[in-house]
Design a protein around this motif. Structure first.
Motif, PDB file in Angstrom:
ATOM      1  N   ALA A  47       0.860  -1.182   0.000  1.00  9.16           N
ATOM      2  CA  ALA A  47       0.000   0.000   0.000  1.00  9.16           C
ATOM      3  C   ALA A  47       0.897   1.232   0.000  1.00  9.16           C
ATOM      4  O   ALA A  47       1.946   1.222   0.644  1.00  9.16           O
ATOM      5  CB  ALA A  47      -0.911  -0.006   1.226  1.00  9.16           C
ATOM      6  N   PRO A  48       0.491   2.278  -0.712  1.00  6.44           N
ATOM      7  CA  PRO A  48       1.305   3.495  -0.750  1.00  6.44           C
ATOM      8  C   PRO A  48       1.560   4.033   0.656  1.00  6.44           C
ATOM      9  O   PRO A  48       0.653   4.101   1.487  1.00  6.44           O
ATOM     10  CB  PRO A  48       0.444   4.476  -1.559  1.00  6.44           C
ATOM     11  CG  PRO A  48      -0.480   3.618  -2.344  1.00  6.44           C
ATOM     12  CD  PRO A  48      -0.728   2.394  -1.506  1.00  6.44           C
ATOM     13  N   GLY A  49       2.813   4.364   0.914  1.00  7.42           N
ATOM     14  CA  GLY A  49       3.177   4.958   2.192  1.00  7.42           C
ATOM     15  C   GLY A  49       3.248   3.990   3.357  1.00  7.42           C
ATOM     16  O   GLY A  49       3.415   4.406   4.493  1.00  7.42           O
ATOM     17  N   GLU A  50       3.108   2.687   3.092  1.00 10.46           N
ATOM     18  CA  GLU A  50       3.178   1.682   4.155  1.00 10.46           C
ATOM     19  C   GLU A  50       4.285   0.684   3.843  1.00 10.46           C
ATOM     20  O   GLU A  50       4.650   0.493   2.685  1.00 10.46           O
ATOM     21  CB  GLU A  50       1.858   0.909   4.264  1.00 10.46           C
ATOM     22  CG  GLU A  50       0.673   1.729   4.708  1.00 10.46           C
ATOM     23  CD  GLU A  50      -0.585   0.879   4.846  1.00 10.46           C
ATOM     24  OE1 GLU A  50      -0.469  -0.359   4.969  1.00 10.46           O
ATOM     25  OE2 GLU A  50      -1.676   1.458   4.824  1.00 10.46           O
ATOM     26  N   LEU A  51       4.783   0.050   4.879  1.00 11.20           N
ATOM     27  CA  LEU A  51       5.726  -1.040   4.681  1.00 11.20           C
ATOM     28  C   LEU A  51       4.981  -2.242   4.121  1.00 11.20           C
ATOM     29  O   LEU A  51       3.810  -2.452   4.439  1.00 11.20           O
ATOM     30  CB  LEU A  51       6.372  -1.432   6.012  1.00 11.20           C
ATOM     31  CG  LEU A  51       7.301  -0.401   6.649  1.00 11.20           C
ATOM     32  CD1 LEU A  51       7.758  -0.892   8.015  1.00 11.20           C
ATOM     33  CD2 LEU A  51       8.501  -0.144   5.747  1.00 11.20           C
ATOM     34  N   ALA A  52       5.633  -3.020   3.284  1.00  7.89           N
ATOM     35  CA  ALA A  52       5.021  -4.245   2.776  1.00  7.89           C
ATOM     36  C   ALA A  52       4.783  -5.200   3.935  1.00  7.89           C
ATOM     37  O   ALA A  52       5.586  -5.271   4.863  1.00  7.89           O
ATOM     38  CB  ALA A  52       5.923  -4.886   1.731  1.00  7.89           C
TER      39      ALA A  52
END
Length: 104
Positions: A47-52
């Motif tokens: 997700a954009p702006g989140e860690l995988a």
């Protein structure tokens, strides 16, 4: 310092060599990477702006019935059996297409 499980003479495959593909199921975007050491496909929620986040793994991909094993902590992200089945099919299809491309 080298850890016992890390062999300095071994090179890691380039990311493009192990990138199986991306799929979207419901609100979940999943990146699939082939793990050559285990012979499985690792699924990561992105997700954009989140860690995988590790979502699960497809094992037995060289058999007639590969299985997607979802991490229990991530199961809520695929709230219905239909979403889980769709993800499973999409990931297996991605792997098969990727494998065909790699083997020519």
């Amino acid at each position: 310092m080298h850890y016992p499980s890390v062999r300095p003479d071994r090179t890691s495959p380039a990311p493009e060599d192990i990138e199986v593909g991306l799929t979207v199921v419901g609100d979940v975007r999943v990146r699939c990477l082939f793990d050559p050491d285990w012979g499985s496909v690792i699924c990561l929620r992105i997700a954009p702006g989140e860690l995988a986040q590790y979502l699960g793994v497809v094992a037995g991909i060289e058999t007639d019935g590969p299985n997607l094993y979802l991490a229990e902590a991530q199961r809520w992200r695929l709230p219905t059996p239909e979403h889980r089945q769709t993800l499973r099919r999409n990931v297996i299809d991605l792997y098969r297409r990727w494998r065909e491309q790699m083997t020519g």
